[in-house]
Write an enzyme that holds these catalytic residues in place. Structure first.
Site, PDB file in Angstrom:
ATOM      1  N   CYS A   1       0.826  -1.203   0.000  1.00 25.29           N
ATOM      2  CA  CYS A   1       0.000   0.000   0.000  1.00 25.29           C
ATOM      3  C   CYS A   1       0.869   1.266   0.000  1.00 25.29           C
ATOM      4  CB  CYS A   1      -0.961  -0.059   1.186  1.00 25.29           C
ATOM      5  SG  CYS A   1      -2.412   0.938   0.918  1.00 25.29           S
TER       6      CYS A   1
ATOM      7  N   SER B   1       3.733 -12.893  39.341  1.00 23.58           N
ATOM      8  CA  SER B   1       2.321 -12.656  39.641  1.00 23.58           C
ATOM      9  C   SER B   1       1.470 -13.881  39.346  1.00 23.58           C
ATOM     10  CB  SER B   1       1.813 -11.485  38.798  1.00 23.58           C
ATOM     11  OG  SER B   1       1.731 -11.889  37.442  1.00 23.58           O
ATOM     12  N   GLY B   2       2.044 -14.831  38.618  1.00 19.90           N
ATOM     13  CA  GLY B   2       1.261 -15.985  38.204  1.00 19.90           C
ATOM     14  C   GLY B   2       0.642 -15.781  36.831  1.00 19.90           C
ATOM     15  N   GLY B   3       0.743 -14.568  36.282  1.00 16.47           N
ATOM     16  CA  GLY B   3       0.273 -14.287  34.928  1.00 16.47           C
ATOM     17  C   GLY B   3       1.205 -14.946  33.908  1.00 16.47           C
ATOM     18  N   VAL B   4       0.756 -15.033  32.674  1.00 18.20           N
ATOM     19  CA  VAL B   4       1.510 -15.775  31.658  1.00 18.20           C
ATOM     20  C   VAL B   4       2.918 -15.195  31.461  1.00 18.20           C
ATOM     21  CG1 VAL B   4       1.521 -16.585  29.282  1.00 18.20           C
ATOM     22  CG2 VAL B   4      -0.646 -16.261  30.459  1.00 18.20           C
ATOM     23  N   ASP B   5       2.991 -13.875  31.250  1.00 18.13           N
ATOM     24  CA  ASP B   5       4.289 -13.289  30.910  1.00 18.13           C
ATOM     25  C   ASP B   5       5.298 -13.444  32.047  1.00 18.13           C
ATOM     26  OD1 ASP B   5       2.942 -12.552  28.666  1.00 18.13           O
ATOM     27  OD2 ASP B   5       2.662 -10.470  29.269  1.00 18.13           O
TER      28      ASP B   5
END
Ligand code: XMP
Length: 561
Positions: free
Chosen positions: A130, A271-275
């Site tokens: 584009c 934190s237990g979060g994925v990252d």
């Protein structure tokens, strides 16, 4: 009647990662605040002799990340860099070709962004998309002019030069997605038209020397064979080998972490979060006990959340984790606070205090590990801020004070969210961890309307537990961006057995989303909603009414506070 937005239960054990799984940033604020040493991109991409990359020069199109994502899906490493990035910065990546992205400018306007000279002088293949195609045209002596009408939406592409390597495996006609106002009037010398649409005689152009222009967007889902064209460009035109896999990433990344850290010490907030889970696991795999994780329980977590995270990392993986139960500190400071922003601020500040106190106890620390992912990096480079960031002070952990002079270790900073999940799988993290829905840093505090009290948290945890249990049982968990309960301040009259009740109203929120910037309420089946409501009212003492939130974002936000 079939509702377009309706969801169906899915076999969640076999779901493949998609771009739909991109989650919000976690520790971006820390990075901004401490301004730690950012590694040059070349140091964190594919390493050694095997290195090969496609470089996307960013002219500002909203689809740019998608181009990089598509190329990587073909197992070729790809980075998006500002359009004026100097050669010295891209050379170490060993580029095999360039893609010039789309963008909102018009090439004939004064000051319109153009590609650096090395793009044309290096002899490497170039694909202009584009605006990128118009830049090539202008810079190589062709002519671009304003179109008489904007061409937007589907168009049928007719391929006239079927033997072009770009079109291998394609049929004579295919649907493409157009979004442009300007058009090419005259191709640069040496170029020929390879395909046409009704309104664009120069829908695809090429010069037979590896330089191509596409008037449409091959990266979007509306161009069904776009992925094949990009695949052809990287393999047939650029000659890439395709060595970008999560297995190679893990090995390379571990080597680099060892090299970078030496015998230094690293801390990380878990934190237990994925990252944060993937980052901790990867670094632990590389340097073992040189990594210490700090896990702060702010008392605003869900049922068994702290226990499960600790068990997974401490018992199962043998990580060195400092666990701080700071429930009292957080809840004491939140007493009497009802303003959502005030809640967020207090939680952010308290986290920093605790993190800093604990880090000091460890002694000399050299690195702070963070789960920064690629969309965060791009966002901070291009300073495009999310709409939600302006509405809520979004952060998980606030910002660490500048006096903590730590170097940053961000091994995931070139990965997309779905690649992070694949790395997690590669590292042996459980499905549960790898597919966790996002959970905000301020936790249940922003789902407990009004003052946060221990009693209200007990009710909210109970309701949320039931909801999650039902959502998972019905196999909707992974399809939903998020699903959770909100404890409202509304109390209403009900009847249970022969008795009058006066209890809380719980709101159920379940949304689908690509990136949390916009979201739609999930069309969950009525019988599932009925089960959720029944169980909450029966099993959670203090609740006698359940409502379902049917607002999208915008105008609402995903969280209630
Ligand atoms: P909103 O409510 O703004 O949320 O639509 C968008 C996404 O961000 C999450 N969220 C947060 N995540 N720290 C985080 O890491 C926060 O302070 C925070 N606040 C909201 C929210 O859960 C949703 O996924």
């Amino acid at each position: 009647m079939v509702n377009e937005n309706s969801l169906t239960p899915q076999d969640e054990s076999h779901r493949v990662a998609t771009t739909d799984d991109i989650e919000v940033s976690t520790y971006l604020e820390i990075a901004k605040e401490i301004g730690g040493q950012q590694p040059a991109s070349a140091e964190t991409a594919v390493s050694g002799a095997e290195r090969e990359a496609i470089i996307v020069l960013d002219f500002g199109s909203q689809y740019n990340l998608l181009i990089a994502r598509r190329v990587r899906e073909s197992h070729v490493y790809c980075e998006l860099v500002p359009h004026d990035t100097p050669w010295e910065k891209v050379a170490p990546l060993n580029p095999k070709g360039f893609i010039l992205s789309g963008g909102p400018s018009s090439v004939y306007e004064a000051g319109a962004p153009l590609a650096p000279a090395y793009v044309y002088e290096s002899g490497l293949p170039v694909l202009g998309i584009c605006y990128g195609m118009q830049a090539i045209t202008k810079q190589l002596g062709g002519k671009v002019a304003p179109g008489t009408k904007r061409e937007y939406g589907h168009a049928v592409l007719h391929i006239s030069q079927q033997d072009s390597p770009l079109f291998e495996g394609l049929t004579e006609s295919t649907t493409v997605w157009m979004s442009h106002g300007d058009k090419i009037e005259q191709m640069p010398q040496g170029f020929t038209a390879l395909a046409q649409t009704e309104n664009s005689p120069y829908a695809v152009i090429g010069n037979g020397k590896g330089m191509y222009g596409l008037q449409f967007h091959p990266e979007v889902a509306h161009t069904p064979e776009g992925k094949t064209m990009l695949h052809n460009f990287v393999y047939k035109v650029c000659g890439c080998k395709g060595n970008w896999t999560m297995g190679s990433f893990v090995n390379d990344s571990m080597e680099r972490i060892k090299e970078q850290v030496g015998d230094g010490k690293v801390i990380s907030a878990l934190s237990g979060g994925v990252d944060s889970s993937v980052v901790a696991t990867l670094i632990h795999r590389a340097i073992g006990d040189q990594l210490t994780c700090i896990f702060v329980n702010n008392g605003l977590l869900r049922t068994e959340e702290a226990e499960r995270t600790l068990k997974a990392f401490k018992s199962n993986m043998g990580m060195s984790i400092i666990y701080i139960d700071a429930t009292d500190r957080f809840l004491d400071r939140l007493k009497g606070v009802i303003d959502p922003e005030q809640k967020r601020k207090i939680i952010g500040e308290e986290f920093i205090h605790i993190f800093e106190e604990e880090a000091k106890k460890i002694g000399k620390v050299d690195f702070l590990a963070q789960g920064t992912v690629y969309p965060d990096v791009i966002e901070s480079v291009s300073s495009v801020s999310t709409a939600s960031a302006k509405i809520k002070s979004h952060h998980n952990v606030g910002g660490l004070p500048a006096r903590m002079t730590l170097k940053l270790l961000e091994p995931l900073r070139f990965l997309f969210k779905d690649e992070v999940r694949l790395v997690g799988k590669q590292l042996g993290l459980t499905e549960d961890m790898v597919w966790r829905q996002p959970f905000p840093g301020p936790g249940l505090a922003i789902r407990c309307i009004g003052e946060v009290t221990r009693d209200k948290l007990v009710i909210l945890r109970g309701a949320d537990y039931v909801l999650m249990n039902e959502i998972k049982k019905a196999k909707y968990y992974r399809q939903l961006w998020q699903s959770f309960c909100v404890l409202t301040e509304v109390r209403s009259v009900g009847v249970m057995g022969d008795f009058r009740t006066y209890g809380y109203m719980v709101a159920v929120r379940a949304v689908t989303s690509d990136d949390a910037m916009t979201a739609d309420w999930a069309r969950l089946p009525y019988d599932l909603l009925a089960r959720i409501s029944n169980r909450i009212v029966n099993e959670v003492s203090g609740v006698n009414r359940v409502v379902y939130d049917i607002t999208s974002k915008p105008p609402s936000t995903i969280e209630w506070e």
